[in-house]
Design an enzyme around this catalytic site. Sequence first.
Site, PDB file in Angstrom:
ATOM      1  N   TYR A  52      27.256  29.635  29.670  1.00 24.99           N
ATOM      2  CA  TYR A  52      28.034  29.655  29.971  1.00 24.99           C
ATOM      3  C   TYR A  52      28.576  27.909  30.029  1.00 24.99           C
ATOM      4  CZ  TYR A  52      28.277  32.846  33.150  1.00 24.99           C
ATOM      5  OH  TYR A  52      28.712  34.456  33.990  1.00 24.99           O
ATOM      6  N   PHE A 105      33.809  40.205  37.413  1.00 24.71           N
ATOM      7  CA  PHE A 105      34.925  40.692  37.311  1.00 24.71           C
ATOM      8  C   PHE A 105      35.670  41.380  37.857  1.00 24.71           C
ATOM      9  CE2 PHE A 105      34.810  40.006  32.127  1.00 24.71           C
ATOM     10  CZ  PHE A 105      34.657  38.966  32.409  1.00 24.71           C
ATOM     11  N   PRO A 106      35.700  40.208  39.663  1.00 20.54           N
ATOM     12  CA  PRO A 106      35.877  42.040  40.786  1.00 20.54           C
ATOM     13  C   PRO A 106      37.958  41.773  41.044  1.00 20.54           C
ATOM     14  CG  PRO A 106      35.206  39.914  41.711  1.00 20.54           C
ATOM     15  CD  PRO A 106      34.853  39.191  39.676  1.00 20.54           C
ATOM     16  N   LEU A 107      38.223  40.382  40.475  1.00 19.10           N
ATOM     17  CA  LEU A 107      39.208  40.604  40.392  1.00 19.10           C
ATOM     18  C   LEU A 107      39.975  40.821  39.019  1.00 19.10           C
ATOM     19  CD1 LEU A 107      40.251  37.464  42.156  1.00 19.10           C
ATOM     20  CD2 LEU A 107      39.974  39.835  43.304  1.00 19.10           C
ATOM     21  N   GLY A 122      40.557  47.510  29.251  1.00 20.92           N
ATOM     22  CA  GLY A 122      40.593  47.918  30.376  1.00 20.92           C
ATOM     23  C   GLY A 122      40.830  47.086  31.560  1.00 20.92           C
ATOM     24  N   PRO A 134      45.909  46.087  34.903  1.00 19.23           N
ATOM     25  CA  PRO A 134      46.603  46.951  36.970  1.00 19.23           C
ATOM     26  C   PRO A 134      48.477  46.907  35.823  1.00 19.23           C
ATOM     27  CG  PRO A 134      46.608  44.867  37.478  1.00 19.23           C
ATOM     28  CD  PRO A 134      45.860  44.410  35.753  1.00 19.23           C
TER      29      PRO A 134
END
Length: 281
Positions: free
Chosen positions: A39, A190-192, A209, A212
């Site tokens: 990162y 990537f929980p959000l 993917g 939403p």
Amino acid sequence: MQLPGPGVWGPPRDHTTALAVLRRAVELGVSHIDTSDFYGPHVANDLIKEALHPYPDHLVIATKVGVVRDEWHGFEAAAEPQRLREQVDENLLRLGRDRLDLVYLRVGGDGLLFPSEAPFAESFEALAELRQRGLIRHLGLSGVTVAQLAEARAIAPVAAVQNRLHLFDRSGADVLSACEDAGIAFTAYFPLAAGMLRPGLDLSQAPPGMAPSAAQLAVLDEIGGRYGATRIQAALAWLLGHSPVTLAIPGTSSLVHLEENMAAADLVLSDDDLAVLNKLA
């Protein structure tokens, strides 16, 4: 992952704020920070050390190896044993630690592929050897299949798996189930949905993917609104309550978003609302 500059490359836009986010996170009770030396590269680890070293005893810092950055700022597999040893040494140096709390072997079998010429078992055995030498406390796997998890567990204990899972993507459900059976932590990255739940974003630019639908977001907004919560908080509360082994690592470079994310830990959704959200994927 959000602390370095755009594209997870180079210094942060605001160095002072990046340090403040890390310090405030620990103040708010965060005991698990997820990072990697790729990162930046090096930027996230350097910021963590600058902000938090010497580290509080309760703080677990997890890092990932098996990937490096190329000259075009891309992500490149680097899972050969010697390269893994070099990456572990770099993480130790940058973080200022004698032993790494948790090291994930980043594989990529969950959809974000980093194909490597190194055999999976050979790579994990190299990390297991470093664990035996005392340089690593716990071993983890990132982006793996159920079969790879079983193969790794035959070599050495696996403390955690880090695969993609969020409200609208349950592709990691089989791996999560295997982790539940074995008592292994499942850290959902990537929980959000890679930030795609943030209001005002252009969903057409979402990674595959991740976007939403408007109808899904409307349901999430409605449920969150019943609790005086945001859609972000509702999504995180769903994830935290989805399984007794799930952990969430919502990245942010914003103090405001950090506070919002942390407040989700106190949000308990009703069984009826959980049932509705469970059908959204």
